[in-house]
Design a protein around this motif. Structure first.
Motif, PDB file in Angstrom:
ATOM      1  N   ILE A  36     -10.517 -55.934 -10.900  1.00  0.00           N
ATOM      2  CA  ILE A  36      -9.992 -57.300 -10.798  1.00  0.00           C
ATOM      3  C   ILE A  36     -10.735 -58.064  -9.708  1.00  0.00           C
ATOM      4  O   ILE A  36     -11.136 -59.214  -9.903  1.00  0.00           O
ATOM      5  CB  ILE A  36      -8.463 -57.280 -10.537  1.00  0.00           C
ATOM      6  CG1 ILE A  36      -7.728 -56.821 -11.803  1.00  0.00           C
ATOM      7  CG2 ILE A  36      -7.966 -58.654 -10.084  1.00  0.00           C
ATOM      8  CD1 ILE A  36      -6.246 -56.583 -11.615  1.00  0.00           C
ATOM      9  N   GLU A  37     -10.935 -57.423  -8.568  1.00  0.00           N
ATOM     10  CA  GLU A  37     -11.694 -58.068  -7.486  1.00  0.00           C
ATOM     11  C   GLU A  37     -13.103 -58.425  -7.949  1.00  0.00           C
ATOM     12  O   GLU A  37     -13.594 -59.523  -7.667  1.00  0.00           O
ATOM     13  CB  GLU A  37     -11.779 -57.142  -6.265  1.00  0.00           C
ATOM     14  CG  GLU A  37     -10.493 -56.978  -5.504  1.00  0.00           C
ATOM     15  CD  GLU A  37     -10.627 -55.977  -4.371  1.00  0.00           C
ATOM     16  OE1 GLU A  37     -11.725 -55.820  -3.804  1.00  0.00           O
ATOM     17  OE2 GLU A  37      -9.612 -55.329  -4.055  1.00  0.00           O
ATOM     18  N   LEU A  39     -14.137 -58.926 -11.021  1.00  0.00           N
ATOM     19  CA  LEU A  39     -14.073 -60.014 -12.002  1.00  0.00           C
ATOM     20  C   LEU A  39     -13.888 -61.369 -11.302  1.00  0.00           C
ATOM     21  O   LEU A  39     -14.502 -62.360 -11.701  1.00  0.00           O
ATOM     22  CB  LEU A  39     -12.943 -59.766 -13.003  1.00  0.00           C
ATOM     23  CG  LEU A  39     -13.220 -58.704 -14.067  1.00  0.00           C
ATOM     24  CD1 LEU A  39     -11.931 -58.303 -14.771  1.00  0.00           C
ATOM     25  CD2 LEU A  39     -14.252 -59.197 -15.070  1.00  0.00           C
ATOM     26  N   ARG A  40     -13.051 -61.404 -10.284  1.00  0.00           N
ATOM     27  CA  ARG A  40     -12.850 -62.658  -9.542  1.00  0.00           C
ATOM     28  C   ARG A  40     -14.141 -63.095  -8.857  1.00  0.00           C
ATOM     29  O   ARG A  40     -14.468 -64.289  -8.833  1.00  0.00           O
ATOM     30  CB  ARG A  40     -11.721 -62.490  -8.531  1.00  0.00           C
ATOM     31  CG  ARG A  40     -10.358 -62.449  -9.185  1.00  0.00           C
ATOM     32  CD  ARG A  40      -9.230 -62.448  -8.193  1.00  0.00           C
ATOM     33  NE  ARG A  40      -7.961 -62.511  -8.883  1.00  0.00           N
ATOM     34  CZ  ARG A  40      -6.890 -61.815  -8.560  1.00  0.00           C
ATOM     35  NH1 ARG A  40      -6.922 -61.018  -7.518  1.00  0.00           N
ATOM     36  NH2 ARG A  40      -5.777 -61.937  -9.255  1.00  0.00           N
ATOM     37  N   TYR A  64      -9.938 -64.787 -16.907  1.00  0.00           N
ATOM     38  CA  TYR A  64      -8.506 -64.585 -16.692  1.00  0.00           C
ATOM     39  C   TYR A  64      -7.908 -63.657 -17.746  1.00  0.00           C
ATOM     40  O   TYR A  64      -6.983 -62.892 -17.459  1.00  0.00           O
ATOM     41  CB  TYR A  64      -7.763 -65.916 -16.658  1.00  0.00           C
ATOM     42  CG  TYR A  64      -8.009 -66.711 -15.389  1.00  0.00           C
ATOM     43  CD1 TYR A  64      -8.172 -66.078 -14.165  1.00  0.00           C
ATOM     44  CD2 TYR A  64      -8.088 -68.099 -15.417  1.00  0.00           C
ATOM     45  CE1 TYR A  64      -8.409 -66.798 -13.008  1.00  0.00           C
ATOM     46  CE2 TYR A  64      -8.323 -68.825 -14.263  1.00  0.00           C
ATOM     47  CZ  TYR A  64      -8.481 -68.169 -13.055  1.00  0.00           C
ATOM     48  OH  TYR A  64      -8.713 -68.892 -11.913  1.00  0.00           O
ATOM     49  N   ILE A  67      -8.783 -60.226 -16.531  1.00  0.00           N
ATOM     50  CA  ILE A  67      -7.963 -59.908 -15.357  1.00  0.00           C
ATOM     51  C   ILE A  67      -6.539 -59.570 -15.800  1.00  0.00           C
ATOM     52  O   ILE A  67      -5.945 -58.600 -15.326  1.00  0.00           O
ATOM     53  CB  ILE A  67      -7.986 -61.076 -14.347  1.00  0.00           C
ATOM     54  CG1 ILE A  67      -9.367 -61.146 -13.676  1.00  0.00           C
ATOM     55  CG2 ILE A  67      -6.880 -60.926 -13.306  1.00  0.00           C
ATOM     56  CD1 ILE A  67      -9.609 -62.391 -12.838  1.00  0.00           C
ATOM     57  N   ARG A  70      -6.141 -56.069 -17.183  1.00  0.00           N
ATOM     58  CA  ARG A  70      -6.083 -55.050 -16.132  1.00  0.00           C
ATOM     59  C   ARG A  70      -4.739 -55.073 -15.410  1.00  0.00           C
ATOM     60  O   ARG A  70      -4.204 -54.030 -15.054  1.00  0.00           O
ATOM     61  CB  ARG A  70      -7.253 -55.222 -15.182  1.00  0.00           C
ATOM     62  CG  ARG A  70      -8.531 -54.680 -15.827  1.00  0.00           C
ATOM     63  CD  ARG A  70      -9.778 -55.314 -15.263  1.00  0.00           C
ATOM     64  NE  ARG A  70     -10.986 -54.782 -15.907  1.00  0.00           N
ATOM     65  CZ  ARG A  70     -11.488 -55.213 -17.043  1.00  0.00           C
ATOM     66  NH1 ARG A  70     -10.872 -56.177 -17.724  1.00  0.00           N
ATOM     67  NH2 ARG A  70     -12.601 -54.695 -17.539  1.00  0.00           N
ATOM     68  N   LYS A  71      -4.171 -56.253 -15.228  1.00  0.00           N
ATOM     69  CA  LYS A  71      -2.847 -56.348 -14.602  1.00  0.00           C
ATOM     70  C   LYS A  71      -1.786 -55.678 -15.475  1.00  0.00           C
ATOM     71  O   LYS A  71      -0.874 -55.023 -14.974  1.00  0.00           O
ATOM     72  CB  LYS A  71      -2.485 -57.806 -14.339  1.00  0.00           C
ATOM     73  CG  LYS A  71      -3.214 -58.396 -13.157  1.00  0.00           C
ATOM     74  CD  LYS A  71      -2.786 -59.839 -12.923  1.00  0.00           C
ATOM     75  CE  LYS A  71      -3.486 -60.433 -11.723  1.00  0.00           C
ATOM     76  NZ  LYS A  71      -3.087 -61.834 -11.493  1.00  0.00           N
TER      77      LYS A  71
END
Length: 139
Positions: A36-37, A39-40, A64, A67, A70-71
């Protein structure tokens, strides 16, 4: 004649296995958080090179969406951890199937009895045969 059939594998939940499963889930969560980090970071990098508002929206939507996937996996992992904590010790948990070769001959019973392999702490402790016949033979 030899045939290949599916055999269910079940693991007995021991304290050692519970700890291993919890550690594996924790490692997966950490990996997902790093993704996630990343991807951001990639999103910010790509947004700097975009020249149109429309393209910016498309890029944000794509990132998004990844992300969010993954969340969702992290939330699923949290749920699995809570379920594992609640399971009583020595519960048998299905962990998939393996293929097994079996010799069949004319006159053998059909369908063949189902088999299960039971594993505790990495060692096979039982191989069971279960008969699952339908009363009417219909599928």
């Amino acid at each position: 004649m030899q045939i290949i059939k599916k055999v269910t594998v079940k693991h007995v939940l021991t304290e050692r296995m519970r700890e291993k499963m919890m550690m594996d889930l924790k490692k997966d969560q950490q990996r997902l958080e790093k993704e996630i980090e990343q991807l951001r970071f990639q999103l910010q990098k790509q947004l700097k090179t975009v020249d149109t508002v429309r393209r910016t929206g498309e890029i944000k939507d794509r990132f998004y969406k990844e992300i969010d996937k993954r969340k969702e996996k992290i939330n699923s992992s949290d749920f699995q951890r809570s379920q594992i904590e609640q399971l009583p010790l020595y519960t048998e948990m299905s962990s998939g199937h393996v293929d097994a070769m079996e010799e069949v001959e004319e006159g053998d019973e059909w369908p063949l009895p189902e088999q299960e392999i039971v594993v505790r702490d990495g060692k096979i402790i039982k191989i069971r045969q279960n008969r699952t016949d339908d009363d009417d033979g219909m599928v």
